[in-house]
Design a protein around this motif. Structure first.
Motif, PDB file in Angstrom:
ATOM      1  N   GLU A  85     -27.795   0.892 -45.760  1.00 53.77           N
ATOM      2  CA  GLU A  85     -26.828   1.308 -46.785  1.00 53.77           C
ATOM      3  C   GLU A  85     -26.003   2.519 -46.334  1.00 53.77           C
ATOM      4  N   LEU A  86     -26.444   3.194 -45.244  1.00 55.20           N
ATOM      5  CA  LEU A  86     -25.702   4.339 -44.713  1.00 55.20           C
ATOM      6  C   LEU A  86     -24.480   3.929 -43.888  1.00 55.20           C
ATOM      7  N   LEU A  87     -24.423   2.668 -43.500  1.00 53.03           N
ATOM      8  CA  LEU A  87     -23.359   2.221 -42.590  1.00 53.03           C
ATOM      9  C   LEU A  87     -21.948   2.559 -43.061  1.00 53.03           C
ATOM     10  N   PRO A  88     -21.601   2.320 -44.346  1.00 55.45           N
ATOM     11  CA  PRO A  88     -20.220   2.620 -44.768  1.00 55.45           C
ATOM     12  C   PRO A  88     -19.811   4.065 -44.508  1.00 55.45           C
ATOM     13  N   GLN A  89     -20.718   5.018 -44.742  1.00 56.63           N
ATOM     14  CA  GLN A  89     -20.341   6.417 -44.526  1.00 56.63           C
ATOM     15  C   GLN A  89     -20.367   6.797 -43.047  1.00 56.63           C
ATOM     16  N   LEU A  90     -20.981   5.961 -42.197  1.00 54.17           N
ATOM     17  CA  LEU A  90     -20.998   6.231 -40.758  1.00 54.17           C
ATOM     18  C   LEU A  90     -19.818   5.602 -40.033  1.00 54.17           C
ATOM     19  N   ASN A  91     -19.121   4.695 -40.705  1.00 57.87           N
ATOM     20  CA  ASN A  91     -18.030   3.978 -40.041  1.00 57.87           C
ATOM     21  C   ASN A  91     -16.957   4.884 -39.441  1.00 57.87           C
ATOM     22  N   PRO A  92     -16.533   5.967 -40.112  1.00 57.70           N
ATOM     23  CA  PRO A  92     -15.539   6.846 -39.468  1.00 57.70           C
ATOM     24  C   PRO A  92     -16.010   7.392 -38.128  1.00 57.70           C
ATOM     25  N   ALA A  93     -17.272   7.822 -38.059  1.00 58.07           N
ATOM     26  CA  ALA A  93     -17.809   8.350 -36.801  1.00 58.07           C
ATOM     27  C   ALA A  93     -17.865   7.268 -35.738  1.00 58.07           C
ATOM     28  N   LEU A  94     -18.345   6.080 -36.108  1.00 56.65           N
ATOM     29  CA  LEU A  94     -18.470   4.992 -35.149  1.00 56.65           C
ATOM     30  C   LEU A  94     -17.113   4.514 -34.657  1.00 56.65           C
ATOM     31  N   ILE A  95     -16.122   4.498 -35.544  1.00 51.62           N
ATOM     32  CA  ILE A  95     -14.777   4.086 -35.144  1.00 51.62           C
ATOM     33  C   ILE A  95     -14.171   5.092 -34.174  1.00 51.62           C
ATOM     34  N   LEU A  96     -14.347   6.381 -34.453  1.00 52.04           N
ATOM     35  CA  LEU A  96     -13.839   7.418 -33.546  1.00 52.04           C
ATOM     36  C   LEU A  96     -14.444   7.277 -32.151  1.00 52.04           C
ATOM     37  N   MET A  97     -15.742   7.034 -32.101  1.00 53.12           N
ATOM     38  CA  MET A  97     -16.403   6.923 -30.809  1.00 53.12           C
ATOM     39  C   MET A  97     -16.017   5.616 -30.112  1.00 53.12           C
ATOM     40  N   SER A 138     -15.449  14.518 -32.263  1.00 55.03           N
ATOM     41  CA  SER A 138     -15.331  14.415 -33.725  1.00 55.03           C
ATOM     42  C   SER A 138     -16.349  13.418 -34.268  1.00 55.03           C
ATOM     43  N   GLY A 139     -16.497  12.296 -33.568  1.00 53.08           N
ATOM     44  CA  GLY A 139     -17.498  11.314 -33.968  1.00 53.08           C
ATOM     45  C   GLY A 139     -18.910  11.868 -33.873  1.00 53.08           C
ATOM     46  N   VAL A 140     -19.177  12.645 -32.836  1.00 49.97           N
ATOM     47  CA  VAL A 140     -20.492  13.279 -32.676  1.00 49.97           C
ATOM     48  C   VAL A 140     -20.784  14.199 -33.862  1.00 49.97           C
ATOM     49  N   GLY A 141     -19.780  15.003 -34.229  1.00 50.31           N
ATOM     50  CA  GLY A 141     -19.962  15.923 -35.355  1.00 50.31           C
ATOM     51  C   GLY A 141     -20.236  15.200 -36.661  1.00 50.31           C
ATOM     52  N   LEU A 142     -19.487  14.114 -36.907  1.00 49.12           N
ATOM     53  CA  LEU A 142     -19.691  13.337 -38.142  1.00 49.12           C
ATOM     54  C   LEU A 142     -21.066  12.672 -38.167  1.00 49.12           C
ATOM     55  N   LEU A 143     -21.505  12.160 -37.012  1.00 50.11           N
ATOM     56  CA  LEU A 143     -22.830  11.545 -36.948  1.00 50.11           C
ATOM     57  C   LEU A 143     -23.925  12.563 -37.275  1.00 50.11           C
ATOM     58  N   LYS A 184      -0.477  12.743 -17.457  1.00 51.59           N
ATOM     59  CA  LYS A 184      -0.687  11.600 -18.368  1.00 51.59           C
ATOM     60  C   LYS A 184      -2.168  11.256 -18.465  1.00 51.59           C
ATOM     61  N   TYR A 185      -2.831  11.285 -17.322  1.00 58.00           N
ATOM     62  CA  TYR A 185      -4.272  11.001 -17.278  1.00 58.00           C
ATOM     63  C   TYR A 185      -5.043  12.001 -18.130  1.00 58.00           C
ATOM     64  N   LEU A 186      -4.715  13.282 -17.976  1.00 60.38           N
ATOM     65  CA  LEU A 186      -5.444  14.333 -18.695  1.00 60.38           C
ATOM     66  C   LEU A 186      -5.201  14.252 -20.196  1.00 60.38           C
ATOM     67  N   ILE A 187      -3.949  14.090 -20.603  1.00 59.33           N
ATOM     68  CA  ILE A 187      -3.631  14.115 -22.032  1.00 59.33           C
ATOM     69  C   ILE A 187      -4.354  12.994 -22.774  1.00 59.33           C
ATOM     70  N   LEU A 188      -4.266  11.770 -22.261  1.00 54.20           N
ATOM     71  CA  LEU A 188      -4.912  10.635 -22.936  1.00 54.20           C
ATOM     72  C   LEU A 188      -6.428  10.785 -22.942  1.00 54.20           C
ATOM     73  N   ASN A 189      -6.987  11.304 -21.854  1.00 50.02           N
ATOM     74  CA  ASN A 189      -8.435  11.465 -21.803  1.00 50.02           C
ATOM     75  C   ASN A 189      -8.920  12.637 -22.646  1.00 50.02           C
ATOM     76  N   LEU A 190      -8.074  13.647 -22.828  1.00 49.37           N
ATOM     77  CA  LEU A 190      -8.428  14.729 -23.758  1.00 49.37           C
ATOM     78  C   LEU A 190      -8.418  14.223 -25.199  1.00 49.37           C
ATOM     79  N   ILE A 191      -7.478  13.340 -25.515  1.00 51.40           N
ATOM     80  CA  ILE A 191      -7.473  12.709 -26.844  1.00 51.40           C
ATOM     81  C   ILE A 191      -8.761  11.908 -27.034  1.00 51.40           C
ATOM     82  N   SER A 192      -9.160  11.186 -25.987  1.00 51.72           N
ATOM     83  CA  SER A 192     -10.422  10.443 -26.034  1.00 51.72           C
ATOM     84  C   SER A 192     -11.590  11.382 -26.293  1.00 51.72           C
ATOM     85  N   ALA A 193     -11.598  12.528 -25.608  1.00 52.02           N
ATOM     86  CA  ALA A 193     -12.685  13.502 -25.791  1.00 52.02           C
ATOM     87  C   ALA A 193     -12.685  14.063 -27.215  1.00 52.02           C
TER      88      ALA A 193
END
Length: 496
Positions: free
Chosen positions: A198-210, A172-177, A158-167
């Motif tokens: 003005e870049l903030l709206p397009q960065l929101n997906p990356a920031l939310i993921l992180m 994914s957020g790193v890639g989008l940034l 359980k620990y590994l699965i949830l933390n792998l999802i976190s990773a």
């Protein structure tokens, strides 16, 4: 070199542990290297007070092109607290962890966690923060499953699965940034966003993921399920190490990202953070109140306690962030020591089921006192560190005019006290149930190092409460720097 040593010391121990076969030498080296890590972290305090920040550009490549290591007052405060927890749990493990687990690599993987935590605290770019997260995750997964018991394996999966999802969210957020801004250096990213809001709206997906990744790592509602499902399964020495370090790295990352990036959209993020922090406090403390396993109660309280630090961040003021930093330090000491006491009870009584325990205070007054100090510090009673931490948060909440959240924090404090009193009465005070006696190991196991480490932690908890002002001053200076991201940008990138 001052920052490199924080990575080289644990790495050097890992290499030596691979080369040396004798377990007793590995044990002594582990204590030696943990002590060296503590002294090195301590030596950074005057450096950041004099220089304000320590910046290392590896390989001579200037930021944002090279790998940057950065230590400001927040980093150094966390590094010192981490070093204390690691040294104490390393010494404690010499008697609390069985020989088979120590031979199988307990210290080896503990130092892997230390390297990952230290690296996370001084990472100057988001990709290397992700790398150190992975070092920490892999080491902690092996450590939590070491021994191969059925409960451990269930908890570790359980620990590994949830933390792998976190990773996955994190990378994914790193890639989008990087795809949007062409940089991963945190100072450079902060500068770009500040200059081009003005870049903030397009960065929101990356920031939310992180943000979600950090929330999972920090065990915030609604991403906390992995923690109470896994933390009670390994040896208590491992749980104490995890409780003191792992969720705190997630909250540290959240503080760092909030003060560098997320503050640009403060109305949205403030409300979200305050809601998640409040729910974490409430759900964590209610869930803890219904448990009858010593470590499960403490595990649910981790969720509740990180909620306090998060709401203090949500106040987004110097007083609020200083309160969050102080509270994190207090919680690392108090929560770890509560688990150390639980470990001693498990070591001597063979169980942590509250229904089968009793009269421990009569049998060992000193351990009763040690639990009392740790538990009632978590509950926020004076003159312990928890009282100061909660007072600072309440004060910051009133100043920020967040009265509802402040009242929730006070309300949760009462239920925290209820849970601690419940453990005290069930484990230490009530008469032992004669029909549910669990035989203790014979002969009684040695515990002098376990006792010594817990006494040291209790002294630190009291000292942090009684002599709080210098620590508060340091936390306020750290918070002031965090509220001025231009200072961080200038130190890392140089004047432009």
């Amino acid at each position: 070199m001052s920052l490199f040593a924080l990575l080289l010391l644990p790495f050097a121990y890992i290499i030596l542990a691979l080369l040396i076969k004798k377990a007793s030498i590995k044990k002594r080296l582990a204590i030696l290297f943990a002590t060296a890590n503590f002294l090195w972290a301590l030596a950074l305090i005057p450096l950041v007070q004099f220089k304000e920040m320590i910046v290392v550009q590896t390989g001579g490549w200037q930021a944002p092109y090279g790998i940057t290591l950065v230590a400001d007052k927040l980093s150094v405060f966390m590094l010192v607290m981490v070093a204390i927890i690691f040294l104490v749990t390393t010494i404690y493990a010499t008697q609390a962890v069985d020989k088979e687990r120590r031979k199988s690599g307990h210290y080896f993987f503990s130092f892997g966690i230390l390297m990952g935590v230290n690296g996370s605290l001084i990472a100057g770019d988001v990709f290397n923060l992700y790398v150190w997260y992975e070092v920490m995750l892999m080491s902690s997964f092996i450590l939590i499953s070491l021994g191969g018991e059925k409960a451990q394996m269930e908890g570790s999966i359980k620990y590994l699965i949830l933390n792998l999802i976190s990773a996955l969210f994190f990378v994914s957020g790193v890639g989008l940034l990087y795809g949007n801004l062409g940089s991963l250096n945190m100072a450079d990213l902060s500068r770009i966003i500040a200059n081009q809001p003005e870049l903030l709206p397009q960065l929101n997906p990356a920031l939310i993921l992180m943000f979600v990744s950090f929330a999972i790592k920090g065990a915030l509602v609604p991403f906390f399920f992995w923690l109470p499902a896994s933390y009670h399964t390994p040896p208590p020495a491992v749980t104490a190490l995890f409780a003191g370090l792992l969720t705190k790295v997630g909250i540290y990352s959240l503080i760092r990202f909030y003060t560098l990036f997320l503050y640009h959209d403060a109305p949205f993020w403030n409300q979200l953070i305050l809601i998640m922090g409040s729910l974490s406090m409430i759900i964590g403390v209610f869930a803890a109140s219904s448990q009858y396993d010593f470590r499960k109660i403490l595990s649910f309280h981790i969720i509740s306690q990180v909620g306090y630090a998060v709401i203090a961040l949500g106040f987004y003021s110097v007083a609020g962030i200083a309160a969050a930093i102080f509270f994190l330090g207090h919680n690392m000491l108090s929560k770890t020591n509560a688990f150390l006491v639980a470990g001693w009870i498990k070591h001597h009584k063979g169980t942590l089921n509250l229904k089968t325990l009793g009269e421990v205070y009569k049998e060992s007054t000193i351990w009763g006192v040690l639990f009392f100090i740790s538990a009632f510090s978590l509950a926020g009673l004076p003159p312990l560190s928890g009282f100061v931490g909660k007072y600072l948060i309440i004060k910051a909440g009133i100043e920020a005019n967040q009265l509802t959240v402040t009242l929730i924090a006070l309300f949760v404090g009462l239920f925290t006290l209820f849970s601690m009193v419940k453990i005290w009465l069930e484990v230490f005070w009530k008469n032992k149930p004669r029909d549910k006696v669990v035989k203790a190991p014979l002969p009684p196991p040695k515990d002098h190092w376990m006792l010594t480490t817990s006494v040291v932690m209790a002294i630190l908890i009291v000292a942090m409460g009684v002599w709080a002002q210098p620590i508060i001053n340091f936390c306020e200076a750290a918070a002031f720097d965090l509220m001025n991201p231009d200072k961080y940008i200038e130190f890392v990138l140089g004047k432009s």
